[in-house]
Design a protein around this motif. Structure first.
Motif, PDB file in Angstrom:
ATOM      1  N   TYR A 166       0.875  -1.175   0.000  1.00 34.50           N
ATOM      2  CA  TYR A 166       0.000   0.000   0.000  1.00 34.50           C
ATOM      3  C   TYR A 166       0.907   1.219   0.000  1.00 34.50           C
ATOM      4  O   TYR A 166       2.136   1.081   0.090  1.00 34.50           O
ATOM      5  N   ARG A 167       0.318   2.416  -0.109  1.00 36.75           N
ATOM      6  CA  ARG A 167       1.175   3.605  -0.156  1.00 36.75           C
ATOM      7  C   ARG A 167       1.350   4.252   1.208  1.00 36.75           C
ATOM      8  O   ARG A 167       2.425   4.241   1.773  1.00 36.75           O
ATOM      9  N   SER A 182      -8.189   3.973  -0.443  1.00 38.44           N
ATOM     10  CA  SER A 182      -8.492   4.807  -1.604  1.00 38.44           C
ATOM     11  C   SER A 182      -7.943   4.168  -2.874  1.00 38.44           C
ATOM     12  O   SER A 182      -7.181   3.201  -2.815  1.00 38.44           O
ATOM     13  N   ARG A 183      -8.313   4.747  -4.005  1.00 38.52           N
ATOM     14  CA  ARG A 183      -7.815   4.246  -5.284  1.00 38.52           C
ATOM     15  C   ARG A 183      -6.287   4.302  -5.373  1.00 38.52           C
ATOM     16  O   ARG A 183      -5.674   3.514  -6.070  1.00 38.52           O
ATOM     17  N   HIS A 211      -8.292  -4.534  -0.762  1.00 36.18           N
ATOM     18  CA  HIS A 211      -8.854  -3.467  -1.602  1.00 36.18           C
ATOM     19  C   HIS A 211      -7.773  -2.794  -2.451  1.00 36.18           C
ATOM     20  O   HIS A 211      -8.095  -2.086  -3.394  1.00 36.18           O
ATOM     21  N   THR A 212      -6.508  -2.992  -2.129  1.00 41.43           N
ATOM     22  CA  THR A 212      -5.463  -2.429  -2.994  1.00 41.43           C
ATOM     23  C   THR A 212      -5.448  -3.176  -4.330  1.00 41.43           C
ATOM     24  O   THR A 212      -4.949  -2.672  -5.321  1.00 41.43           O
ATOM     25  N   VAL A 213      -6.012  -4.402  -4.345  1.00 42.88           N
ATOM     26  CA  VAL A 213      -6.076  -5.197  -5.581  1.00 42.88           C
ATOM     27  C   VAL A 213      -7.454  -5.054  -6.231  1.00 42.88           C
ATOM     28  O   VAL A 213      -7.574  -4.832  -7.431  1.00 42.88           O
ATOM     29  N   HIS A 214      -8.517  -5.173  -5.428  1.00 39.23           N
ATOM     30  CA  HIS A 214      -9.888  -5.039  -5.937  1.00 39.23           C
ATOM     31  C   HIS A 214     -10.583  -3.932  -5.159  1.00 39.23           C
ATOM     32  O   HIS A 214     -10.807  -4.058  -3.964  1.00 39.23           O
TER      33      HIS A 214
END
Ligand code: ZN
Length: 253
Positions: A166-167, A182-183, A211-214
């Motif tokens: 993730y960022r 987030s996106r 959610h980082t993937v989907h």
């Protein structure tokens, strides 16, 4: 001309109470329910307000379901003493149970301070402790710092273990969300996670990392979650009930 069926017209006059909020950031109509604000319909600028009753009508099952949950929550909050200061803080996720002592000492300023004694786990709040709101705010700050310290490194571990990068991450105080992604793969986490069982927290971290993937709750998303946590359904259920263990005094801050 298309007219509404009679049954619909009748039920449109019997809608739950709601307020309308215009938000320049909203892209479409959104409903939100909270203990504090009740049912809110959030609409974009220039939205045709005449459409709102029908939208509320079509969502009535969703509203009823969430309203039940909210009523339960309200009753729970009222059964506690949200306006009193807590005597202890139980952080299940960390296995830490902190006792709290309040020391009324008059300082030249109206300041209040907090100090930690790790053995045994004791928090000492001293100063103008008659100021209940200020004491609560200070305890909340302490919790936020604690959450940053533990949730950041916890997320990093889960991310490395499952190769789900993730960022950035932030800890926030959210009313209705345990976490979000987030996106741009920035994850935010609710500091109240500290009060939950560590298995449930770990599930929330994994959920957000997936959610980082989907970026949705599609079958593919749940497939990925179940690959790392086959027991995710029961953990998701516990999460739905988890608000019951968030202490009421925090809601009144
Ligand atoms: Zn999700």
């Amino acid at each position: 001309m298309v007219s509404l069926p009679k049954s619909l017209i009748e039920s449109l006059t019997d809608l739950p109470n709601y307020t309308v909020r215009v938000s320049s950031r909203a892209k479409c109509v959104r409903l939100s329910l909270s203990v504090e604000d009740g049912l809110e319909v959030v609409i974009p600028d220039n939205y045709d307000r005449r459409k709102i009753p029908e939208i509320v009508h079509t969502k009535r099952d969703w509203i009823a379901r969430h309203q039940n949950k909210l009523d339960e929550r309200k009753a729970f909050l009222q059964s506690q003493s949200p306006h009193e200061l807590p005597e202890s803080i139980n952080l299940r996720s960390l296995g830490e149970h902190w006792r709290i002592e309040y020391l009324a000492i008059s300082l030249t300023s109206n300041a209040i301070s907090i100090s930690e004694q790790p053995e045994p786990m004791l928090l000492v709040v001293s100063g103008n402790v008659a100021n209940v709101q200020a004491c609560k705010a200070l305890l909340k700050q302490w919790l936020m710092r604690k959450a940053e310290k533990h949730l950041f490194s916890w997320l990093r571990q889960v991310s490395t273990r499952h190769h789900l990068p993730y960022r950035t991450t932030t800890v926030r105080s959210q009313k209705t969300l345990w976490g979000s992604c987030s996106r741009d793969r920035n994850i935010s986490l609710n500091y109240k996670l500290l009060f939950l069982d560590n298995k449930v927290v770990e599930y929330v971290l994994l959920h957000e990392l997936c959610h980082t993937v989907h970026m949705n709750h599609s079958d593919k998303f749940w497939g990925l979650v179940s690959k790392f946590e086959p027991n995710y359904k029961s953990l998701d259920k516990s999460l739905n009930q988890a608000w019951k263990i968030i202490p009421a005094w925090l809601e009144a801050t």
